[in-house]
Scaffold this motif. Structure first.
Motif, PDB file in Angstrom:
ATOM      1  N   ARG A 287      38.262  46.063  33.723  1.00  0.00           N
ATOM      2  CA  ARG A 287      39.294  45.085  34.079  1.00  0.00           C
ATOM      3  C   ARG A 287      39.185  44.699  35.555  1.00  0.00           C
ATOM      4  O   ARG A 287      39.385  43.532  35.918  1.00  0.00           O
ATOM      5  N   ASP A 291      38.550  40.874  36.761  1.00  0.00           N
ATOM      6  CA  ASP A 291      39.512  40.211  37.642  1.00  0.00           C
ATOM      7  C   ASP A 291      38.841  39.736  38.929  1.00  0.00           C
ATOM      8  O   ASP A 291      39.198  38.690  39.483  1.00  0.00           O
ATOM      9  N   ARG A 294      36.717  36.568  37.920  1.00  0.00           N
ATOM     10  CA  ARG A 294      37.453  35.457  37.323  1.00  0.00           C
ATOM     11  C   ARG A 294      37.576  34.288  38.302  1.00  0.00           C
ATOM     12  O   ARG A 294      37.895  34.438  39.470  1.00  0.00           O
ATOM     13  N   LYS A 296      39.268  31.651  40.192  1.00  0.00           N
ATOM     14  CA  LYS A 296      40.663  31.512  40.608  1.00  0.00           C
ATOM     15  C   LYS A 296      41.072  30.031  40.594  1.00  0.00           C
ATOM     16  O   LYS A 296      40.310  29.182  40.993  1.00  0.00           O
TER      17      LYS A 296
END
Length: 296
Positions: A287, A291, A294, A296
């Motif tokens: 995770r 994150d 990812r 933004k």
């Protein structure tokens, strides 16, 4: 099969995943001779042959395929449970294997990932550079990076980069001497720098689109590469027209070192996505990596 060491089974799975004793030994961190002896012991204890060995590769027998098919989901469940138990630690930990291209690594993944590794020293990441489409489940990867148009339907996909496009570029000196093509078909009359598929062996066709019309042009030229870095050096030195990701060309076009050609024939398309099976999404270390990557 009484008395079979669980590690022997895990080492068998590593060989099956890698299709190679050499790569599996490097992945586990043991000598190849030790790994080979362990697999022979496992086969002797079970009384069946699990692997067929040749000078170039390792293949599973029918019994080996059945054992791997039974083992793989159970091993994945154990690994997931262990990883989730790591949430009780003060710092997330775990190992993550990614398959991706050099371009994806350079432009999207590494700029975002390096700070994560500094902040989470107990998270290990293995980056396998490969331009082919790997089966991440069969090949033992936790996730892969692909363009949006190439994603597998049964995977979770997370956008990690902006849209981009392929562009034709040339040095000002080349354009002054040979002119600028006004239509993709005119590239056939130019000295074009080709790119060869690393895995399939063929030459890339240059793909263009305008007003719904799609064109694939097979170009010819003096030079062919299988990496972008020498191709960029060649085009900067006036040796022809190259077709490259815009991330490699934008700054050079802005500075006047390269000329952008056929701009209106080069639309943007979906950029890079991280894709992975749903069972990985709850792992703490995984995770954190998702994150970080990812978009933004």
């Amino acid at each position: 099969m009484a008395g079979t060491d669980f590690n022997d089974l895990m080492w068998f799975k590593a060989v099956a995943d890698e299709h190679s004793f050499t790569r599996a030994a490097a992945r586990i961190g043991v000598a190849q001779s030790t790994l080979s002896h362990t697999i022979k012991r496992l086969e002797t204890n079970m009384g069946i042959r699990l692997l067929t060995r040749t000078t170039r590769s390792v293949a599973l027998t029918e019994a080996g395929e059945r054992l791997l098919r039974v083992m793989a989901p159970r091993v994945a469940e154990i690994e997931e449970e262990i990883a989730q138990l790591m949430e009780f630690r003060e710092r997330p930990s775990g190992s993550i294997r990614l398959t991706l291209s050099q371009h994806a690594l350079d432009t999207v993944v590494w700029p975002k990932l390096k700070s994560v590794l500094l902040n989470y020293p107990d998270i290990g990441v293995e980056l396998s550079l490969d331009s082919s489409f790997r089966n991440i489940v069969e090949d033992g990867f936790d996730a892969g990076v692909r363009l949006g148009e190439s994603l597998e339907k049964d995977m979770i996909a997370v956008r990690i980069g902006p849209d981009w496009r392929m562009v034709a570029v040339a040095a000002p000196g080349y354009v002054a001497a040979h002119g600028a093509p006004q239509h993709p078909q005119e590239l056939i009359g130019h000295n074009c720098i080709n790119m060869r598929h690393e895995t399939r062996g063929g030459l890339y066709a240059w793909e263009f689109e305008k007003d719904g019309q799609e064109l694939r042009v097979r170009v010819n030229g003096q030079l062919t590469f299988n990496k972008s870095e020498p191709m960029m050096d060649a085009v900067l030195n006036g040796l022809g027209i190259a077709f490259v990701p815009n991330s490699l060309a934008d700054q050079l076009v802005a500075s006047g070192e390269l000329v952008l050609l056929l701009d209106d024939w080069s639309p943007f398309f979906d950029g890079y996505f991280l894709y992975y099976p749903s069972r990985h999404q709850n792992l703490p270390a995984f995770r954190i990596v998702v994150d970080a990557l990812r978009q933004k």
